[in-house]
Design a protein around this motif. Structure first.
Motif, mmCIF file in Angstrom:
data_model
loop_
_atom_site.group_PDB
_atom_site.id
_atom_site.type_symbol
_atom_site.label_atom_id
_atom_site.label_comp_id
_atom_site.label_asym_id
_atom_site.label_seq_id
_atom_site.Cartn_x
_atom_site.Cartn_y
_atom_site.Cartn_z
ATOM 1 N N ARG A 109 0.814 -1.119 0.225
ATOM 2 C CA ARG A 109 0.044 -0.036 -0.039
ATOM 3 C C ARG A 109 0.959 1.151 0.011
ATOM 4 N NH1 ARG A 109 -0.688 2.559 4.961
ATOM 5 N NH2 ARG A 109 0.320 1.538 6.795
ATOM 6 N N TYR A 123 2.280 4.019 -10.814
ATOM 7 C CA TYR A 123 1.467 2.854 -10.012
ATOM 8 C C TYR A 123 0.382 2.312 -10.613
ATOM 9 C CZ TYR A 123 4.227 5.272 -6.131
ATOM 10 O OH TYR A 123 4.944 5.999 -5.605
ATOM 11 N N GLU A 124 -0.527 3.202 -11.426
ATOM 12 C CA GLU A 124 -1.607 2.586 -11.968
ATOM 13 C C GLU A 124 -1.118 1.449 -13.073
ATOM 14 O OE1 GLU A 124 -4.135 5.832 -13.062
ATOM 15 O OE2 GLU A 124 -4.649 5.940 -10.864
ATOM 16 N N ARG A 125 -0.212 1.912 -13.788
ATOM 17 C CA ARG A 125 0.518 0.943 -14.911
ATOM 18 C C ARG A 125 0.756 -0.497 -14.372
ATOM 19 N NH1 ARG A 125 2.856 5.652 -16.595
ATOM 20 N NH2 ARG A 125 4.851 5.084 -15.762
ATOM 21 N N GLY A 127 -0.702 -1.755 -11.911
ATOM 22 C CA GLY A 127 -1.743 -2.496 -11.164
ATOM 23 C C GLY A 127 -2.254 -2.148 -10.018
ATOM 24 N N TYR A 128 -1.927 -1.133 -9.373
ATOM 25 C CA TYR A 128 -2.212 -0.530 -8.280
ATOM 26 C C TYR A 128 -3.645 0.231 -8.493
ATOM 27 C CZ TYR A 128 2.115 -1.264 -6.236
ATOM 28 O OH TYR A 128 3.361 -1.998 -5.463
ATOM 29 N N GLN A 129 -4.754 0.018 -7.368
ATOM 30 C CA GLN A 129 -5.894 0.469 -7.378
ATOM 31 C C GLN A 129 -5.929 1.472 -6.412
ATOM 32 O OE1 GLN A 129 -8.261 -0.889 -9.696
ATOM 33 N NE2 GLN A 129 -6.366 -1.848 -10.392
ATOM 34 N N ARG A 130 -6.729 2.556 -6.705
ATOM 35 C CA ARG A 130 -6.915 3.613 -5.745
ATOM 36 C C ARG A 130 -8.028 3.270 -4.768
ATOM 37 N NH1 ARG A 130 -8.615 10.000 -7.428
ATOM 38 N NH2 ARG A 130 -9.594 10.089 -5.314
ATOM 39 N N THR A 131 -7.672 3.167 -3.445
ATOM 40 C CA THR A 131 -8.607 2.715 -2.435
ATOM 41 C C THR A 131 -9.278 3.968 -1.668
ATOM 42 O OG1 THR A 131 -6.917 2.458 -0.955
ATOM 43 C CG2 THR A 131 -7.493 0.520 -2.234
ATOM 44 N N TYR A 147 -3.498 4.185 -2.464
ATOM 45 C CA TYR A 147 -3.445 3.125 -3.377
ATOM 46 C C TYR A 147 -2.771 1.834 -2.721
ATOM 47 C CZ TYR A 147 -3.848 6.157 -7.433
ATOM 48 O OH TYR A 147 -4.424 6.932 -8.193
ATOM 49 N N ARG A 148 -3.309 0.519 -3.432
ATOM 50 C CA ARG A 148 -2.878 -0.740 -2.887
ATOM 51 C C ARG A 148 -2.683 -1.709 -3.972
ATOM 52 N NH1 ARG A 148 -6.471 -3.383 1.557
ATOM 53 N NH2 ARG A 148 -5.680 -1.433 2.683
ATOM 54 N N ARG A 149 -2.085 -2.649 -3.899
ATOM 55 C CA ARG A 149 -1.982 -3.649 -5.173
ATOM 56 C C ARG A 149 -1.616 -4.873 -4.142
ATOM 57 N NH1 ARG A 149 2.917 -5.557 -9.120
ATOM 58 N NH2 ARG A 149 1.603 -7.248 -9.997
#
Length: 164
Positions: A109, A123-125, A127-131, A147-149
């Motif tokens: 995270r 981060y988004e590339r 695969g991190y998802q905004r939480t 963000y977390r992955r």
């Protein structure tokens, strides 16, 4: 001359001057102090990975783990001046993920400033998802995007990208 990738390795006390210089150059506020960097280098629940390029520290990633948390936290990632745009941030992020996975964590995270599109894109590339959003997280009152992955079977290679 052949352009070689930076070497990823565990940071040491000998890196303090370089780490402090990167902090000063990379962040306008919320910088880690020399004392904090030194403490993290000695902390068993922290892992500080540096990218060394031709004998120069080009960047670092600081990962924190807690026994009570299933996730590791990417506390900080920074690339020094003159080294941006060469993929070093991505290498450091992969090393942070490896360190978290090696510590037995289910994911990573992090917090990021909304005015840092370069980091958000990385981060988004990856695969991190905004939480969520944490209001007034930074010293200047700026919020943090959370963000977390979670790590899956294909998240990381089996071999370590970090030199001993």
């Amino acid at each position: 001359m052949v352009d070689q990738s930076p070497i990823l390795r565990t940071g040491t006390a000998a890196d303090l001057d370089s780490l402090e210089a990167i902090e000063t150059a990379a962040f306008q506020s919320d910088r880690l102090s020399r004392r904090s960097l030194k403490r993290h280098l000695a902390n068993r629940s922290a892992r500080l990975v540096v990218a060394e390029d031709d004998g120069v520290i080009a960047g670092y990633a600081l990962i924190l783990t807690r026994r009570t948390s299933p996730l590791a936290r990417l506390h900080s990632i920074a690339v020094g001046p003159g080294h941006a745009g060469r993929g070093i941030g991505g290498l450091l992020l992969a090393a942070a993920e490896h360190a978290a996975r090696h510590a037995g964590k289910a994911g990573l995270r992090l917090e990021v400033r909304p005015d840092n599109p370069r980091a958000i894109g990385l981060y988004e590339r990856r695969g991190y998802q905004r939480t969520g959003v944490r209001p007034a997280f930074y010293a200047d009152g700026a919020p943090a995007l959370l963000y977390r992955r979670a790590f899956g079977e294909d998240a990381l290679p089996a071999s370590s990208p970090i030199a001993a």
